[in-house]
Write an enzyme that holds these catalytic residues in place. Structure first.
Site, PDB file in Angstrom:
ATOM      1  N   GLU A 174       1.306   6.255   2.522  1.00 30.79           N
ATOM      2  CA  GLU A 174       1.106   4.932   1.934  1.00 30.79           C
ATOM      3  C   GLU A 174      -0.048   4.988   0.940  1.00 30.79           C
ATOM      4  O   GLU A 174      -0.880   5.904   1.004  1.00 30.79           O
ATOM      5  CB  GLU A 174       0.734   3.930   3.034  1.00 30.79           C
ATOM      6  CG  GLU A 174       1.853   3.608   3.988  1.00 30.79           C
ATOM      7  CD  GLU A 174       2.959   2.782   3.351  1.00 30.79           C
ATOM      8  OE1 GLU A 174       2.676   1.918   2.513  1.00 30.79           O
ATOM      9  OE2 GLU A 174       4.121   3.032   3.678  1.00 30.79           O
ATOM     10  N   LYS A 207       6.362  -0.630  12.585  1.00 26.25           N
ATOM     11  CA  LYS A 207       7.796  -0.336  12.731  1.00 26.25           C
ATOM     12  C   LYS A 207       8.245  -0.575  14.169  1.00 26.25           C
ATOM     13  O   LYS A 207       9.332  -1.106  14.416  1.00 26.25           O
ATOM     14  CB  LYS A 207       8.072   1.116  12.339  1.00 26.25           C
ATOM     15  CG  LYS A 207       7.871   1.367  10.847  1.00 26.25           C
ATOM     16  CD  LYS A 207       7.883   2.858  10.549  1.00 26.25           C
ATOM     17  CE  LYS A 207       7.740   3.107   9.062  1.00 26.25           C
ATOM     18  NZ  LYS A 207       7.485   4.520   8.750  1.00 26.25           N
TER      19      LYS A 207
HETATM   20  N1  LIG Z   1       6.984   5.511  -0.204  1.00 30.72           N
HETATM   21  C1  LIG Z   1       7.819   5.538   0.811  1.00 30.72           C
HETATM   22  O1  LIG Z   1       8.398   6.579   1.132  1.00 30.72           O
HETATM   23  C2  LIG Z   1       8.095   4.285   1.601  1.00 30.72           C
HETATM   24  C3  LIG Z   1       8.972   4.353   2.707  1.00 30.72           C
HETATM   25  C4  LIG Z   1       9.287   3.181   3.404  1.00 30.72           C
HETATM   26  C5  LIG Z   1       8.738   1.986   3.014  1.00 30.72           C
HETATM   27  N2  LIG Z   1       7.860   1.958   1.957  1.00 30.72           N
HETATM   28  C6  LIG Z   1       7.310   0.650   1.590  1.00 30.72           C
HETATM   29  O2  LIG Z   1       7.827   0.309   0.311  1.00 30.72           O
HETATM   30  C7  LIG Z   1       6.890  -0.480  -0.412  1.00 30.72           C
HETATM   31  C8  LIG Z   1       6.597   0.191  -1.749  1.00 30.72           C
HETATM   32  O3  LIG Z   1       6.059   1.468  -1.504  1.00 30.72           O
HETATM   33  P1  LIG Z   1       5.939   2.575  -2.661  1.00 30.72           P
HETATM   34  O4  LIG Z   1       5.634   3.847  -1.955  1.00 30.72           O
HETATM   35  O5  LIG Z   1       7.098   2.502  -3.562  1.00 30.72           O
HETATM   36  O6  LIG Z   1       4.623   2.072  -3.404  1.00 30.72           O
HETATM   37  P2  LIG Z   1       3.975   2.645  -4.747  1.00 30.72           P
HETATM   38  O7  LIG Z   1       4.643   3.905  -5.166  1.00 30.72           O
HETATM   39  O8  LIG Z   1       2.513   2.635  -4.545  1.00 30.72           O
HETATM   40  O9  LIG Z   1       4.341   1.534  -5.827  1.00 30.72           O
HETATM   41  C9  LIG Z   1       3.933   0.225  -5.655  1.00 30.72           C
HETATM   42  C10 LIG Z   1       4.478  -0.626  -6.785  1.00 30.72           C
HETATM   43  O10 LIG Z   1       4.086  -1.970  -6.492  1.00 30.72           O
HETATM   44  C11 LIG Z   1       3.629  -2.564  -7.689  1.00 30.72           C
HETATM   45  N3  LIG Z   1       2.710  -3.657  -7.353  1.00 30.72           N
HETATM   46  C12 LIG Z   1       1.609  -3.604  -6.557  1.00 30.72           C
HETATM   47  N4  LIG Z   1       1.040  -4.830  -6.471  1.00 30.72           N
HETATM   48  C13 LIG Z   1       1.819  -5.663  -7.215  1.00 30.72           C
HETATM   49  C14 LIG Z   1       1.758  -7.027  -7.555  1.00 30.72           C
HETATM   50  N5  LIG Z   1       0.774  -7.816  -7.082  1.00 30.72           N
HETATM   51  N6  LIG Z   1       2.736  -7.544  -8.354  1.00 30.72           N
HETATM   52  C15 LIG Z   1       3.733  -6.766  -8.834  1.00 30.72           C
HETATM   53  N7  LIG Z   1       3.828  -5.441  -8.576  1.00 30.72           N
HETATM   54  C16 LIG Z   1       2.876  -4.911  -7.783  1.00 30.72           C
HETATM   55  C17 LIG Z   1       2.939  -1.434  -8.430  1.00 30.72           C
HETATM   56  O11 LIG Z   1       2.835  -1.800  -9.792  1.00 30.72           O
HETATM   57  P3  LIG Z   1       2.251  -0.790 -10.887  1.00 30.72           P
HETATM   58  O12 LIG Z   1       3.366   0.186 -11.160  1.00 30.72           O
HETATM   59  O13 LIG Z   1       1.951  -1.642 -12.033  1.00 30.72           O
HETATM   60  O14 LIG Z   1       1.055  -0.149 -10.259  1.00 30.72           O
HETATM   61  C18 LIG Z   1       3.912  -0.284  -8.163  1.00 30.72           C
HETATM   62  O15 LIG Z   1       4.934  -0.264  -9.107  1.00 30.72           O
HETATM   63  C19 LIG Z   1       5.651  -0.594   0.500  1.00 30.72           C
HETATM   64  O16 LIG Z   1       5.733  -1.773   1.225  1.00 30.72           O
HETATM   65  C20 LIG Z   1       5.814   0.592   1.447  1.00 30.72           C
HETATM   66  O17 LIG Z   1       5.215   0.346   2.703  1.00 30.72           O
HETATM   67  C21 LIG Z   1       7.538   3.069   1.256  1.00 30.72           C
END
Ligand SMILES: NC(=O)c1ccc[n+]([C@@H]2O[C@H](COP(=O)([O-])OP(=O)(O)OC[C@H]3O[C@@H](n4cnc5c(N)ncnc54)[C@H](OP(=O)(O)O)[C@@H]3O)[C@@H](O)[C@H]2O)c1
Length: 415
Positions: A185, A200
């Site tokens: 994360e 979870k």
């Molecule tokens: N990564 C995984 O494998 C995984 C697995 C299961 C669940 N998840 C869940 O999926 C979600 C996303 O995870 P991720 O890994 O994809 O995160 P990430 O790669 O860090 O990307 C987060 C995205 O959210 C955007 N963002 C953050 N704050 C925002 C706001 N206030 N308004 C609009 N956009 C905003 C960011 O914008 P910018 O691009 O402008 O920074 C970025 O595009 C989380 O809840 C995480 O717990 C992730």
């Protein structure tokens, strides 16, 4: 989601790891006629793989666009995610989310909003990435009395533990690798301190046992204090340390929930869950034991779960939240056989462990095995965490004697 000309429009919040996975899948499957209306992100000065015109920086632009049929909330900020989902549900919209923290901490409100305003919220991607565990508990096993659901639910900490076991690298090196590969994360505390697995587990308890339990009330320890000697001890008895979450009907018909690092033996299904993989074992009263293993994190595996939810929601699926709780949550919890290592012997003396046996006479850290109730451990959780103690559950098949023997064998080389 039927293939055809009747195009549906999706608004995506976020364009990080998961959202880009979803975007790729949508683009690679035009036969399903799903069109990305707009993508809302936060930062204006990031280099993006798509033209600037595809992005918006104002959530309201998407939320108030009446041509959008469904939203995918895939941002990293749980508070902002809640604000987006709340507004969408109040407007009776359909939303798919991957945010376990947001869902687990606000489930009663999210259920009530769906019931009051008629909207839909699905969150398969929030639990174990590509393993369809929420839908399995909610739909297929809706009528099955479950005895236990347990698993390795956090890909990042599992990746770190796998590297410690197989490559002998340091904990900070393994954490940095997990982050670089996108398994961790944005805030790795959520992963390594067990909060992610805890969130979870609470979602699984709601769908599998009809119990909505606030995460802060559940016993949980993380892996952040693990040291090479813990790994070496586990290996000396043929075990692997994994972060295991479980929800179990105890013999007294109570529901016990916990997330604990655990010595896992080779005869346990979870033994083979390595790297960023997740594994879930279900034990149904009639179905018996089943085991599911799959990628719990990563762009395409998690994007696939979001895609499956989008398809299901567009076909009219919604969670019924119909399962009735068969048992109260057990705040006492049954007796736990524990392994504890800490540098502060006086601290351990204040934890009411019973049947204590030392594994480390005369060595720097205190290593011991003992027995304690879940409630007592919960009461001392913060103190142990703050003191940097590493705590792990010992399975029934691992006797104190075998740990003592393995430990004595290891230490004879040091004296
Ligand atoms: N990564 C995984 O494998 C995984 C697995 C299961 C669940 N998840 C869940 O999926 C979600 C996303 O995870 P991720 O890994 O994809 O995160 P990430 O790669 O860090 O990307 C987060 C995205 O959210 C955007 N963002 C953050 N704050 C925002 C706001 N206030 N308004 C609009 N956009 C905003 C960011 O914008 P910018 O691009 O402008 O920074 C970025 O595009 C989380 O809840 C995480 O717990 C992730």
């Amino acid at each position: 989601m039927k293939a055809g000309n009747n195009k549906k429009r999706i608004g995506i919040f976020g364009f990080g790891c998961v959202a880009q996975g979803l975007y790729d899948i949508i683009q690679a499957n035009p036969q399903y006629s799903l069109e990305v209306a707009s993508i809302c992100v936060k930062s204006r000065n990031k280099t993006r793989s798509l033209p600037e015109t595809r992005f918006s920086y104002d959530p309201q632009q998407l939320l108030q666009d009446t041509t959008i049929d469904i939203f995918a909330e895939l941002i990293s900020d749980a508070d902002e995610a809640l604000a987006i989902v709340r507004q969408a549900l109040k407007a009776g919209k359909t939303v798919v989310s991957a945010n376990k923290k947001m869902v687990a901490e606000n489930l009663p409100e999210l259920v009530q909003l769906q019931q009051e305003f008629g909207g839909v919220l699905l969150y398969e991607a929030a639990v174990c990435g590509s393993i369809p565990v929420v839908r399995l508990l909610e739909s297929y096993f809706a009528a099955e009395p479950l005895q236990e659901v347990r698993g390795v639910l956090n890909g990042s900490s599992n990746y770190i533990l796998s590297k410690l076991h197989t490559e002998g690298i340091s904990y900070p090196e393994a954490l940095a690798e997990a982050q670089a590969l996108g398994f961790a994360e944005a805030d790795p505390i959520l992963d390594v301190q067990g909060y992610d697995a805890l969130n979870k587990l609470c979602i699984m308890a709601a769908h599998g046992f009809g119990q909505v339990v606030p995460p802060q009330k559940v016993l949980h320890f993380g892996i952040q204090h693990i040291q090479p000697e813990d790994i070496a001890l586990a290996q000396a008895v043929g075990a692997r340390i994994k972060l295991v979450a479980s929800a179990r009907h105890s013999a007294s018909q109570m529901l016990s929930l916990q997330v604990l690092p655990t010595f896992v033996l080779p005869d346990d299904d979870l033994f083979v869950v390595d790297e960023e993989f997740n594994g879930v074992q279900l034990h149904g009263a009639y179905a018996g034991k089943q085991f599911f293993k799959g990628r719990g994190a990563g762009s395409h595996p998690t994007g696939s779960a979001v895609w499956a939810d989008v398809a299901a929601a567009l076909a009219g699926f919604r969670y019924s939240y119909a399962r009735e709780a068969r048992a109260a949550v057990d705040r006492q919890a049954s007796l736990l056989q524990l392994y504890v290592r800490a540098s502060d012997a006086r601290l351990l003396a204040r934890v009411p462990l019973q049947e204590v046996q030392s594994l480390s006479e005369g060595h720097r850290d205190v290593q011991l095995v003992g027995t304690i109730s879940g409630a007592e451990l919960f009461a001392h959780q913060e103190r142990l965490e703050q003191a940097g103690a590493f705590v792990a559950l010992l399975p029934a098949g691992l006797s104190h004697e075998s740990l003592l023997a393995a430990s004595a064998k290891r230490y004879q080389y040091f004296v």
